[in-house]
Scaffold this motif. Structure first.
Motif, PDB file in Angstrom:
ATOM      1  N   ALA A 140       0.702  -1.379  -0.093  1.00 18.40           N
ATOM      2  CA  ALA A 140       0.177   0.047   0.030  1.00 18.40           C
ATOM      3  C   ALA A 140       0.832   1.258   0.091  1.00 18.40           C
ATOM      4  O   ALA A 140       0.672   2.086  -0.751  1.00 18.40           O
ATOM      5  N   ASP A 141       2.082   1.177   0.523  1.00 17.01           N
ATOM      6  CA  ASP A 141       2.762   2.321   0.868  1.00 17.01           C
ATOM      7  C   ASP A 141       4.358   1.994   1.252  1.00 17.01           C
ATOM      8  O   ASP A 141       4.473   0.838   1.731  1.00 17.01           O
ATOM      9  N   GLU A 142       5.113   2.953   1.229  1.00 19.71           N
ATOM     10  CA  GLU A 142       6.473   2.651   2.179  1.00 19.71           C
ATOM     11  C   GLU A 142       6.476   2.167   3.187  1.00 19.71           C
ATOM     12  O   GLU A 142       7.234   1.385   3.692  1.00 19.71           O
ATOM     13  N   GLY A 143       5.735   2.525   4.158  1.00 14.49           N
ATOM     14  CA  GLY A 143       5.573   2.177   5.534  1.00 14.49           C
ATOM     15  C   GLY A 143       5.252   0.558   5.556  1.00 14.49           C
ATOM     16  O   GLY A 143       5.916  -0.005   6.368  1.00 14.49           O
ATOM     17  N   GLU A 144       4.393   0.211   4.654  1.00  9.76           N
ATOM     18  CA  GLU A 144       3.989  -1.195   4.633  1.00  9.76           C
ATOM     19  C   GLU A 144       5.591  -1.814   4.297  1.00  9.76           C
ATOM     20  O   GLU A 144       5.821  -3.162   5.088  1.00  9.76           O
ATOM     21  N   VAL A 145       6.013  -1.539   3.387  1.00  6.94           N
ATOM     22  CA  VAL A 145       7.558  -2.253   3.069  1.00  6.94           C
ATOM     23  C   VAL A 145       8.217  -2.226   4.089  1.00  6.94           C
ATOM     24  O   VAL A 145       9.099  -3.290   4.412  1.00  6.94           O
ATOM     25  N   ARG A 146       8.486  -1.228   4.646  1.00  8.47           N
ATOM     26  CA  ARG A 146       9.473  -1.042   5.929  1.00  8.47           C
ATOM     27  C   ARG A 146       8.908  -2.047   6.994  1.00  8.47           C
ATOM     28  O   ARG A 146       9.804  -2.622   7.730  1.00  8.47           O
ATOM     29  N   ASP A 147       7.789  -2.059   7.352  1.00  7.85           N
ATOM     30  CA  ASP A 147       6.993  -3.191   8.213  1.00  7.85           C
ATOM     31  C   ASP A 147       7.742  -4.534   7.876  1.00  7.85           C
ATOM     32  O   ASP A 147       7.792  -5.448   8.605  1.00  7.85           O
ATOM     33  N   ILE A 148       7.566  -4.862   6.469  1.00  8.87           N
ATOM     34  CA  ILE A 148       7.841  -6.418   5.879  1.00  8.87           C
ATOM     35  C   ILE A 148       9.292  -6.448   6.364  1.00  8.87           C
ATOM     36  O   ILE A 148       9.618  -7.515   6.773  1.00  8.87           O
ATOM     37  N   LEU A 149      10.068  -5.330   5.910  1.00  9.03           N
ATOM     38  CA  LEU A 149      11.690  -5.565   6.233  1.00  9.03           C
ATOM     39  C   LEU A 149      11.752  -5.860   7.533  1.00  9.03           C
ATOM     40  O   LEU A 149      12.729  -6.512   8.016  1.00  9.03           O
ATOM     41  N   GLN A 150      11.100  -5.111   8.577  1.00  2.76           N
ATOM     42  CA  GLN A 150      11.509  -5.204   9.947  1.00  2.76           C
ATOM     43  C   GLN A 150      11.085  -6.656  10.387  1.00  2.76           C
ATOM     44  O   GLN A 150      11.713  -7.183  11.379  1.00  2.76           O
ATOM     45  N   SER A 151      10.345  -7.573   9.838  1.00  4.11           N
ATOM     46  CA  SER A 151       9.753  -8.888  10.114  1.00  4.11           C
ATOM     47  C   SER A 151      10.740  -9.857   9.481  1.00  4.11           C
ATOM     48  O   SER A 151      10.418 -11.091   9.764  1.00  4.11           O
ATOM     49  N   ASP A 152      11.475  -9.422   8.739  1.00  2.00           N
ATOM     50  CA  ASP A 152      12.434 -10.343   7.971  1.00  2.00           C
ATOM     51  C   ASP A 152      13.596 -10.864   8.808  1.00  2.00           C
ATOM     52  O   ASP A 152      14.302  -9.913   9.782  1.00  2.00           O
ATOM     53  N   PRO A 153      13.882 -12.271   9.109  1.00  2.00           N
ATOM     54  CA  PRO A 153      14.839 -12.750   9.940  1.00  2.00           C
ATOM     55  C   PRO A 153      16.192 -12.125   9.751  1.00  2.00           C
ATOM     56  O   PRO A 153      17.002 -12.014  10.673  1.00  2.00           O
ATOM     57  N   TYR A 154      16.604 -11.630   8.576  1.00  2.00           N
ATOM     58  CA  TYR A 154      17.797 -10.945   8.350  1.00  2.00           C
ATOM     59  C   TYR A 154      17.947  -9.588   9.143  1.00  2.00           C
ATOM     60  O   TYR A 154      18.955  -9.313   9.577  1.00  2.00           O
ATOM     61  N   THR A 155      17.020  -9.080   9.426  1.00  2.00           N
ATOM     62  CA  THR A 155      16.754  -7.749  10.289  1.00  2.00           C
ATOM     63  C   THR A 155      17.354  -8.032  11.619  1.00  2.00           C
ATOM     64  O   THR A 155      18.032  -7.187  12.161  1.00  2.00           O
ATOM     65  N   ALA A 156      16.833  -9.076  12.162  1.00  2.00           N
ATOM     66  CA  ALA A 156      17.185  -9.291  13.603  1.00  2.00           C
ATOM     67  C   ALA A 156      18.684  -9.540  13.766  1.00  2.00           C
ATOM     68  O   ALA A 156      19.182  -9.443  15.021  1.00  2.00           O
ATOM     69  N   VAL A 157      19.571  -9.882  12.621  1.00  2.00           N
ATOM     70  CA  VAL A 157      20.927 -10.051  12.903  1.00  2.00           C
ATOM     71  C   VAL A 157      21.773  -8.876  12.016  1.00  2.00           C
ATOM     72  O   VAL A 157      22.876  -8.969  11.874  1.00  2.00           O
TER      73      VAL A 157
END
Length: 87
Positions: free
Chosen positions: A55-72
């Motif tokens: 829907a928007d850039e914020g949704e993409v950033r939320d998707i990235l935040q939930s990616d396992p790569y983000t945690a490391v």
């Protein structure tokens, strides 16, 4: 809905490789939900390109935040931009 291109850079940290299976499962789930159009690493594994339907850039950033790569801290976002494909 809009399309967004995300270019990632990897720094070679071995923690990223340890969570790669979970990352790829995350991507498959997003594809199955219709939120990920395509994704894949550069041939030299220095980064990757993802195309999202969101829907928007914020949704993409939320998707990235939930990616396992983000945690490391497995990547750096080089580009996150709305894209208008014509073909």
């Amino acid at each position: 809905m809009a399309r967004f291109v995300v270019q990632l850079a990897f720094d070679g940290d071995p923690r990223r490789l340890a969570v790669r299976p979970a990352h790829r499962e995350h991507l498959r789930a997003l594809r199955d939900q219709g939120r990920l159009v395509t994704a894949g690493p550069w041939a030299d594994d220095s980064g990757a390109l993802h195309v999202y339907e969101a829907a928007d850039e914020g949704e993409v950033r939320d998707i990235l935040q939930s990616d396992p790569y983000t945690a490391v801290n497995g990547y750096e976002v080089v580009l996150l931009k709305e894209w208008t494909p014509i073909l």
